[in-house]
Design a protein around this motif. Sequence first.
Motif, PDB file in Angstrom:
ATOM      1  N   MET A 272       0.989  -1.244   0.111  1.00 20.04           N
ATOM      2  CA  MET A 272       0.214  -0.046  -0.092  1.00 20.04           C
ATOM      3  C   MET A 272       1.083   1.401  -0.121  1.00 20.04           C
ATOM      4  O   MET A 272       1.885   1.372   0.717  1.00 20.04           O
ATOM      5  CB  MET A 272      -1.000   0.046   1.250  1.00 20.04           C
ATOM      6  N   VAL A 273       0.294   2.192  -0.758  1.00 25.34           N
ATOM      7  CA  VAL A 273       1.165   3.503  -0.805  1.00 25.34           C
ATOM      8  C   VAL A 273       0.115   4.589  -0.334  1.00 25.34           C
ATOM      9  O   VAL A 273      -0.735   4.860  -0.766  1.00 25.34           O
ATOM     10  CB  VAL A 273       1.649   3.758  -2.334  1.00 25.34           C
ATOM     11  N   PRO A 274       0.336   5.107   0.899  1.00 22.79           N
ATOM     12  CA  PRO A 274      -0.465   6.192   1.220  1.00 22.79           C
ATOM     13  C   PRO A 274      -0.335   7.235   0.542  1.00 22.79           C
ATOM     14  O   PRO A 274       0.694   7.964   0.270  1.00 22.79           O
ATOM     15  CB  PRO A 274      -0.029   6.442   2.779  1.00 22.79           C
ATOM     16  N   ILE A 275      -1.586   8.029  -0.022  1.00 24.77           N
ATOM     17  CA  ILE A 275      -1.440   9.133  -0.631  1.00 24.77           C
ATOM     18  C   ILE A 275      -2.692  10.326  -0.339  1.00 24.77           C
ATOM     19  O   ILE A 275      -3.156   9.915   0.872  1.00 24.77           O
ATOM     20  CB  ILE A 275      -1.406   9.030  -2.268  1.00 24.77           C
ATOM     21  N   HIS A 276      -2.517  11.445  -0.664  1.00 20.44           N
ATOM     22  CA  HIS A 276      -3.696  12.310  -0.467  1.00 20.44           C
ATOM     23  C   HIS A 276      -3.388  12.921   1.012  1.00 20.44           C
ATOM     24  O   HIS A 276      -4.323  13.098   1.706  1.00 20.44           O
ATOM     25  CB  HIS A 276      -4.971  11.598  -0.573  1.00 20.44           C
ATOM     26  N   TRP A 277      -2.300  13.379   1.188  1.00 17.12           N
ATOM     27  CA  TRP A 277      -1.755  13.716   2.567  1.00 17.12           C
ATOM     28  C   TRP A 277      -0.703  14.746   2.485  1.00 17.12           C
ATOM     29  O   TRP A 277       0.107  14.601   1.487  1.00 17.12           O
ATOM     30  CB  TRP A 277      -1.680  12.740   3.682  1.00 17.12           C
ATOM     31  N   GLY A 278      -0.492  15.574   3.547  1.00 17.98           N
ATOM     32  CA  GLY A 278       0.867  16.370   3.615  1.00 17.98           C
ATOM     33  C   GLY A 278       0.985  17.340   2.501  1.00 17.98           C
ATOM     34  O   GLY A 278       2.125  18.123   2.447  1.00 17.98           O
ATOM     35  N   THR A 279      -0.054  17.683   1.846  1.00 20.87           N
ATOM     36  CA  THR A 279       0.343  18.814   0.493  1.00 20.87           C
ATOM     37  C   THR A 279      -0.384  19.874   0.846  1.00 20.87           C
ATOM     38  O   THR A 279      -0.067  21.113   0.477  1.00 20.87           O
ATOM     39  CB  THR A 279      -0.062  18.027  -0.670  1.00 20.87           C
ATOM     40  N   PHE A 280      -1.865  19.903   1.058  1.00 24.59           N
ATOM     41  CA  PHE A 280      -2.641  20.769   1.159  1.00 24.59           C
ATOM     42  C   PHE A 280      -3.538  20.813   2.484  1.00 24.59           C
ATOM     43  O   PHE A 280      -3.654  19.534   3.110  1.00 24.59           O
ATOM     44  CB  PHE A 280      -3.781  20.742  -0.014  1.00 24.59           C
ATOM     45  N   VAL A 281      -3.828  21.813   3.045  1.00 26.77           N
ATOM     46  CA  VAL A 281      -4.921  21.723   4.110  1.00 26.77           C
ATOM     47  C   VAL A 281      -6.436  21.945   3.488  1.00 26.77           C
ATOM     48  O   VAL A 281      -6.840  22.754   3.161  1.00 26.77           O
ATOM     49  CB  VAL A 281      -4.875  23.086   4.918  1.00 26.77           C
ATOM     50  N   LEU A 282      -7.077  20.720   3.758  1.00 26.14           N
ATOM     51  CA  LEU A 282      -8.399  20.528   3.256  1.00 26.14           C
ATOM     52  C   LEU A 282      -9.382  20.139   4.178  1.00 26.14           C
ATOM     53  O   LEU A 282     -10.548  19.776   3.787  1.00 26.14           O
ATOM     54  CB  LEU A 282      -8.324  19.457   1.898  1.00 26.14           C
ATOM     55  N   SER A 283      -8.811  19.666   5.334  1.00 29.98           N
ATOM     56  CA  SER A 283      -9.702  19.114   6.423  1.00 29.98           C
ATOM     57  C   SER A 283      -9.181  19.365   7.718  1.00 29.98           C
ATOM     58  O   SER A 283      -8.206  20.194   7.910  1.00 29.98           O
ATOM     59  CB  SER A 283      -9.808  17.551   6.349  1.00 29.98           C
ATOM     60  N   GLY A 284      -9.691  18.849   8.841  1.00 29.81           N
ATOM     61  CA  GLY A 284      -9.391  19.367  10.230  1.00 29.81           C
ATOM     62  C   GLY A 284      -8.390  18.525  10.877  1.00 29.81           C
ATOM     63  O   GLY A 284      -7.669  19.029  11.969  1.00 29.81           O
ATOM     64  N   GLU A 285      -7.879  17.288  10.348  1.00 26.54           N
ATOM     65  CA  GLU A 285      -6.756  16.788  11.065  1.00 26.54           C
ATOM     66  C   GLU A 285      -5.436  17.293  10.877  1.00 26.54           C
ATOM     67  O   GLU A 285      -5.179  18.207   9.928  1.00 26.54           O
ATOM     68  CB  GLU A 285      -6.532  15.263  10.515  1.00 26.54           C
ATOM     69  N   PRO A 286      -4.661  17.151  11.940  1.00 26.37           N
ATOM     70  CA  PRO A 286      -3.149  17.671  11.705  1.00 26.37           C
ATOM     71  C   PRO A 286      -2.439  16.875  10.533  1.00 26.37           C
ATOM     72  O   PRO A 286      -2.919  16.107  10.273  1.00 26.37           O
ATOM     73  CB  PRO A 286      -2.488  17.121  13.136  1.00 26.37           C
ATOM     74  N   VAL A 287      -1.654  17.846  10.032  1.00 24.30           N
ATOM     75  CA  VAL A 287      -0.860  17.239   8.923  1.00 24.30           C
ATOM     76  C   VAL A 287      -0.199  16.133   8.988  1.00 24.30           C
ATOM     77  O   VAL A 287      -0.323  15.295   7.932  1.00 24.30           O
ATOM     78  CB  VAL A 287       0.178  18.474   8.465  1.00 24.30           C
ATOM     79  N   LEU A 288       0.401  15.798   9.944  1.00 21.21           N
ATOM     80  CA  LEU A 288       1.108  14.461  10.014  1.00 21.21           C
ATOM     81  C   LEU A 288       0.231  13.348  10.413  1.00 21.21           C
ATOM     82  O   LEU A 288       0.537  12.054  10.502  1.00 21.21           O
ATOM     83  CB  LEU A 288       2.326  14.534  11.086  1.00 21.21           C
TER      84      LEU A 288
END
Length: 319
Positions: A272-288
């Motif tokens: 599995m490759v995790p994607i869709h994170w770490g680039t833009f603020v689009l929601s409420g969870e912390p970046v990491l």
Amino acid sequence: MAGVLTPAMPPTDFHHRLDSRMLGPLGAARLWWSFPSDEEARRDAARVPVTPDAPLPDPAAGMLGVTWLGHASALLWVDGVTVLVDPVLSPGIPGAARRLTPPGRTVEGLPPIDAVLISHDHYDHLDVRTLAALPRTTRILAGLNSGTFFRARGFRDVVELDWWDSAGFAGLSGEVRVEFVPARHWSRRTATDRCHRLWGGWTVTAPDGRSVYHAGDTATGPFLERIAARHRRIEIAALPVGAYAPRDLLREVHMDPAEAVRAAEVLRAPRMVPIHWGTFVLSGEPVLEPLEATRRAWARTRRPREDLWDLPIGGSRTL
């Protein structure tokens, strides 16, 4: 390119395939207020691993691989065919602050590609500034009703696909099939075109039947079992793990990390490759948090740690 299957008269819109609740004005306002501050986000983003302009794989017969370029942007390598998925390589997008982390490649640094695959038309997946930097001879594959958008921007080789439609490319060992597969999401770029263009994900299948799956953007759902039944040798699954909080607002359009790990199991994908994170603020969870939660969820499955390909932005792994 051979074997393209496209209905002659696509529907005018795809509300009939929508199985997610859309945010109303109050929900959208609550989502916006949940965002971490720009200071918090950029502080955390400084810890996101980035390896810009890292060496890329050499296309080879039998090779499968992924290069993560940030957010959902990725290069998929399958038996000598190289496709670019959801390229968003510009400094920012409408509706979000400037990107938190640089892209893994510039457009000028991309390798020769056989096609661009667009999962859907949201701004964090379909970026007109990145498209403007690509040659107009670039082959574009996208969902039904997308052709007018790309042709208006000068692209001449555009293929619209329904779910389960595919196109063939000449690989080094035989034909590589690129198939548009279902996703639980939606589409819209303006106030008047909601669900006008079809959304989905992608499988890229080598001549020997092994596949790489890129989910685009999606919530979880029974369509995953259908994909697994149709593609029985998904070796690598690039799955979205970010943009999930507040959960009651976003569960019907985005996976959370635990759901993404479960999706990899449903797909019977060893890696599995995790994607869709770490680039833009689009929601409420912390970046990491998406990456940290994905690692915890993966560990709970007792699957081999080396099969979680938590790539740095710009990083690649191959089989």
